[in-house]
Every structure is written in structure tokens, then in C-alpha cells.
Design a protein around this motif. Sequence first.
Motif, PDB file in Angstrom:
ATOM      1  N   GLN A  19       0.828  -1.206   0.000  1.00  0.00           N
ATOM      2  CA  GLN A  19       0.000   0.000   0.000  1.00  0.00           C
ATOM      3  C   GLN A  19       0.866   1.262   0.000  1.00  0.00           C
ATOM      4  O   GLN A  19       0.615   2.204  -0.767  1.00  0.00           O
ATOM      5  CB  GLN A  19      -0.932   0.000   1.218  1.00  0.00           C
ATOM      6  N   GLU A  62      -1.429  -2.477  -7.722  1.00  0.00           N
ATOM      7  CA  GLU A  62      -2.074  -1.594  -6.750  1.00  0.00           C
ATOM      8  C   GLU A  62      -1.964  -0.136  -7.188  1.00  0.00           C
ATOM      9  O   GLU A  62      -2.903   0.646  -7.017  1.00  0.00           O
ATOM     10  CB  GLU A  62      -1.430  -1.777  -5.368  1.00  0.00           C
ATOM     11  N   LYS A  70      -4.468   0.708  -9.904  1.00  0.00           N
ATOM     12  CA  LYS A  70      -5.817   0.942  -9.390  1.00  0.00           C
ATOM     13  C   LYS A  70      -6.019   2.399  -8.974  1.00  0.00           C
ATOM     14  O   LYS A  70      -7.130   2.914  -9.026  1.00  0.00           O
ATOM     15  CB  LYS A  70      -6.087   0.033  -8.186  1.00  0.00           C
ATOM     16  N   LEU A  71      -4.926   3.029  -8.560  1.00  0.00           N
ATOM     17  CA  LEU A  71      -5.005   4.422  -8.122  1.00  0.00           C
ATOM     18  C   LEU A  71      -4.892   5.405  -9.282  1.00  0.00           C
ATOM     19  O   LEU A  71      -4.949   6.616  -9.071  1.00  0.00           O
ATOM     20  CB  LEU A  71      -3.883   4.714  -7.114  1.00  0.00           C
ATOM     21  N   THR A  84      -6.861   3.079  -1.834  1.00  0.00           N
ATOM     22  CA  THR A  84      -7.781   3.767  -2.743  1.00  0.00           C
ATOM     23  C   THR A  84      -8.757   4.643  -1.969  1.00  0.00           C
ATOM     24  O   THR A  84      -9.048   5.780  -2.364  1.00  0.00           O
ATOM     25  CB  THR A  84      -8.570   2.745  -3.585  1.00  0.00           C
ATOM     26  N   TRP A  92      -6.892   7.725  -0.511  1.00  0.00           N
ATOM     27  CA  TRP A  92      -6.622   8.710  -1.574  1.00  0.00           C
ATOM     28  C   TRP A  92      -7.912   9.388  -2.011  1.00  0.00           C
ATOM     29  O   TRP A  92      -7.926  10.583  -2.311  1.00  0.00           O
ATOM     30  CB  TRP A  92      -5.948   8.030  -2.754  1.00  0.00           C
TER      31      TRP A  92
END
Length: 232
Positions: A20, A113, A116-117, A175, A178
Amino acid sequence: MWYYTAVLILVGCLKNPEIQVGAISICMNYQLWTLMVAVGFNAAYDFFLLSCFTISVRVSNELGANHPKAAKFSVVVATTTSAAIGLVFTAVALAARKQMPRLFTGDDAVVNETAKLGYLLAATIFLNSIQPVLSGVAIGAGWQSLVAFVNIGCYYLVGLPLGAVFGFKLKLNATGIWAGMVIGTVLQTIILFVILARTRWQKEAMLAEERIRTWGGNIDLPSIQENQEETK
């Protein structure tokens, strides 16, 4: 920077913090690269006008010189130019959201990961191409206290708490955290935009003249009241 540090601390408390934090760090690195452009318009906007003034100083100078239209024009030019360049970086972030992470790591888990952001990163980049310029304009207009309260409220009373709820309670992980940050930035940008849209620049020029007189400055140009009388 404090805000980003607080976000990293929250992300470090999630499960699998290595992945993360790695994903968030990559996004923040790219975001800070692009933010330098928007901050540059705040700190060196008039480079495009072959001048060394900052947007904050430019606005304050124009108001103090009784040029409200010039101050408003500077705001429009700085904001639209920075937003246009921000759109370019936003497009790059969207197009390369799966490839860009490999510039920083070879770990597939971190790459996935980070990808995805990508959409939230693109939204943040665009918002942060506008927000620093709006903040600089507000500071130049003499609203330092107002900007400080807006920043504290949007970032620390809205953005971080929402990020914590999304990340931990709703289990959206990095996610969600953020997303909370983006919501705080959206709120801040909207508030600053509304303030500037409702600003009466002629009135602000009059207030600037009053401040100059209060602090013992010399006004070589005709006062605003004299200009208004001549116009009548």
C-alpha cells in the motif's frame, strides 16, 4: 507536504502496508513532479510575460496600482494556462497508469495496486494544477487568513477523516484514503473558485489603496475615488 505525510501514515496502518505504501509513494512522486508546474505558476507565473513577479505579487501590485481589470486578467490567464498544462499531465497519467509504476518498481503486486489508483491520481493532478494558482491569487488579494482556514478545514477536517473512513471502515485501503484526499482537494478548489468568482475587483483595489494609506505608503497614482469622479 504535511497533508501527504499524514496520508502516508494512515496508509502505513493498513494491512499489507509494504504494498500500500509503495503504491501511494509512486503516485505521490508523479503527483509532486506535476505539482511543481502548478506551483511554478504561483511562484513564477509571469515568466510567460517576461516578468519576475509571482502571481501573488502580480495581483497585489495590480490592485495597489488601481488596475482591477489587469488583476482579474492575470487571474484568468494564470488559471487557464496552468489548467491546460495540467490536462496534459492528467492525460499522461491515465494513458500510462499501468506502465508508469514500472519506472519505480518491478514488484507486480505494487504495480497492480498503483494502477488501481491511476484514475484518482489523474483527478488529483488536474485539481492540483488549479488549486495552487487560486491560493496564490487569494493570498495576493490579502486573504491569507481565509486561505489558511479553508486549507485546514478541507484537508484536515474533511479529507483525512473521510480517507480514514473509506480506507479502514469501508475497507477500500489505499484507494479509499486517496479518495478522501481528493474530496478534500475538490472542496478546497470549489471554495476558492467561488470566492474568486464573486470577487469585486474594483472594491478590492479600493481596499488595497486604504491599506497603503494606513501603513504609510505613498500613492503616486491617482486615487480610485478621483478616477471614479473623472469617469462620471
